[in-house]
Design an enzyme around this catalytic site. Structure first.
Site: not given
Length: 664
Positions: A181, A229, A364, A383, A414, A451
């Protein structure tokens, strides 16, 4: 006894005591600001919910102190200087609610993005930088900041911190000498070509960061914590070109030697803690690690910082494994564990860990579809696995008027999400799943080693539905007559999708991706994956890591052209991992025939033949909605969800299910 008690010991940043070792990592609060730069109701609810969930320190995510030198287009994110009265008013409402849960809250303040401003957030304003350098995303040259503009931004930091303190914030975090940044661009010689007092030596390149902390301490007092940071290493091979894990390269950004030297200087200047990561926008998969990065990837760099400075070190980066977090605190890797995406996925992570309910923590999956992808493309933070993140009030569970018995056909994401929400609201949900476990496409999708969290999500749903006493029947394919002869008030059809296939000749050696991922078929030593979308590329990567020779054949001109990850960190890393792992890509090519171990392809160079032991089709899925069509005009209240409605991704499967189930 809770083995994680050490994670719940208090820690101090400066004189600010935090009740445990957990922080909410700063994530861009896109969509959480009102028109005047205060926090809107969504923002207040979002941060308060994480405090309620037990998190010791809330770090808000980037807010801009300046909107004149680098204009950001209000109300992109909160701004403590745009309308101080409104910022203090809304900020104090939020901090007071957070403090009710004995949590602390720091405001993250940014000096600007400079060359890395995301185009969707840039508008018509020209990008700025320390020097006239190339923009990260656009083919534009950035404008060099003047000394007067630098001084003006420094003063804005003082104003912003003063307003933050008035609003009840317990400290601030400066954004940042990390990720490339604007303030980091000043610190790195690759980007800073200045010859004045802000360029040249490391001390000069860090002068911007030094003046910021001095200004804040002068305005707010020495006891007001100012954290930073900080990235001790950039992983930049060249502009817009980052290095992969394990790759040998020459660092053109900040190397570790300079990272150590800079850390010492920054702490000497007055920074009270270093919130440590690595990476840059040129190597975005380090700063926002996808599932292809290992868990806890910042630990070695946090440990180095602990050995370098005498202030607390915070470590983020896929630290959601409680055992890993505990080890990091016990062995002195860091002082605090920073959780970003895991706290998007489950705001109650910390309280669940404290009360020995680890299996109840929603994982997550590092897809970055709901968070960084949506920040990048739509300027909104959400999310994928938690439809209530940043929408806590809008997506609050609706009270039921009359209890209903609801049949859910299909136990993929689902179906599971629908049943979960129905049960939480007080309805009686019943699931029938034709296979032997819940999870649907999470099961083959989660087969590769990188995964694992897909499998964790499937396991979480199974555990949660059991806790909610949802009746689940496996190995049962429901028929039309069975449904019509039952007494369900509502029916949800979530029967998923089926892989698209086509004949090639020797079809005994032509498999679907799912068959290979699940171990039902052996691809042999050399295989061809037909289709370079997300599933095809991840399958190819998994096979290559297992020592197979893999070729991807893609009809379009590049891999991941369709249905690729929304977040550039995911897509760019996966694109680089393919050649890095020796996978050949045949783009602009179509398979024609497979016989006698030879695959015939139509390429830009004409017909080519490729020897292989098998061919794996990964050319998409088609909706399996036949049961819905049979029942569409027979049942008054019937819904079609997930891939059965429209083949999509995990996020939309979960979100659509939440929406429907919350309104039955």
């Amino acid at each position: 006894m809770n083995k994680y008690k050490r994670l719940f010991e208090p820690v101090k940043i400066g004189k600010c005591e935090i009740k445990n070792r957990f922080a909410l990592a700063p994530m861009g609060p896109l969509g959480l600001s009102d028109n005047e730069g205060g926090f809107n109701q969504r923002g207040i609810d979002y941060y308060t919910e994480r405090a309620k969930g037990g998190t010791g320190l809330i770090i808000t995510g980037v807010t801009f102190v300046d909107n004149e030198v680098e204009e950001h287009g209000m109300p992109n994110v909160p701004c403590p200087t745009h309308n101080p009265v409104q910022f203090v008013r809304t900020g104090r409402e939020m901090t007071e609610r957070i403090h009710a849960y004995n949590s602390k809250v720091f405001l993250q303040m940014s000096g600007g993005f400079g060359r890395v401003t995301i185009p969707t957030n840039l508008g018509e304003f020209p990008p700025v930088a320390p020097s006239p350098i190339k923009h990260r995303w656009l083919d534009k040259t950035c404008r060099e900041l003047t000394v007067d503009e630098i001084k003006a931004i420094v003063k804005k930091f003082g104003d912003g911190a003063y307003n933050a303190k008035r609003a009840g914030f317990d400290g601030v975090q400066i954004h940042a000498v990390h990720e490339g940044y604007l303030i980091d661009q000043f610190a790195i010689s690759l980007f800073n070509h200045r010859t004045d007092e802000y360029g040249g030596s490391l001390e000069n390149r860090l002068r911007f960061a030094k003046e910021i902390v001095e200004e804040i301490k002068n305005r707010c007092g020495e006891d007001f914590p100012v954290t930073l940071r900080y990235s001790p290493k950039s992983f930049i091979k060249d502009l817009r070109d980052g290095a992969l894990p394990g790759e040998e390269f020459k660092e053109k950004g900040r190397d570790l030697d300079e990272g150590v030297e800079a850390a010492k200087l920054l702490v000497a200047y007055g920074y009270d803690a270093l919130d440590t990561d690595v990476g840059s926008y040129d190597s975005w998969w380090w700063s926002h690690p996808p599932m292809y990065q290992e868990k806890g990837l910042y630990r070695p760099y946090a440990k180095l910082m602990k050995e370098t400075v005498d202030v607390p070190v915070i470590c983020a980066g896929r630290m959601d494994d409680p055992d890993m977090a505990l080890e990091a605190i016990e062995n002195g890797t860091c002082d605090m564990i920073s959780l970003g995406r895991p706290l998007l996925a489950d705001p109650d992570y910390v309280n669940k860990l404290r009360s020995n309910k680890c299996k109840s923590i929603r994982p997550c999956i590092s897809c970055q579809e709901g968070c960084m992808g949506r920040v990048q493309h739509y300027s909104m933070l959400n999310c994928a696995v938690n439809p209530q993140a940043c929408k806590e009030r809008a997506n609050a569970l609706n009270p039921i008027v009359k209890k209903k018995k609801v049949l859910v056909v299909g136990g993929g994401v689902a179906g599971c999400e629908a049943a979960r929400v129905l049960a939480l609201r007080g309805h009686e949900a019943v699931i029938f799943e034709k296979s032997n476990r819940l999870g649907g496409n999470l099961i083959p999708g989660g087969a590769p080693s990188f995964k694992e969290d897909d499998i964790a999500l499937a396991d979480w749903y199974a555990h949660t539905l059991e806790e909610l006493n949802v009746k689940v029947t496996l190995n049962h394919k429901v028929t039309k007559d069975e449904i019509l002869n039952s007494n369900y008030d509502s029916v949800i059809i979530a029967t998923g999708s089926t892989p698209k296939v086509f004949p090639l000749g020797d079809d005994k050696k032509v498999f679907t991706a799912a068959e290979v991922l699940l171990g039902k078929k052996d691809a042999g030593n050399a295989t061809v994956v037909v289709g370079g979308g997300l599933v095809g590329c991840e399958l190819a990567l998994d096979l290559a890591k297992k020592g197979k020779k893999v070729t991807i054949v893609e009809a379009l001109n590049k891999i991941l052209a369709l249905n690729g990850p929304l977040c550039s960190a995911n897509s760019e890393m996966l694109e680089k991992l393919i050649p890095f792992n020796g996978i050949e890509v045949k783009a602009n090519s179509k398979v024609k025939e497979y016989k006698n171990g030879l695959l015939k392809m139509e390429t830009v160079n004409g017909i080519e033949e490729l020897p292989c032991d098998s061919v794996i089709l990964s050319v998409g899925y088609k909706e399996e909605n036949s049961l819905y069509k049979e029942l569409e005009f027979e049942i008054p209240e019937i819904y079609l969800l997930g891939d059965a409605r429209k083949v999509s991704n995990i996020m939309y499967g979960i979100w659509d299910a939440f929406e429907v189930a919350n309104h039955i």
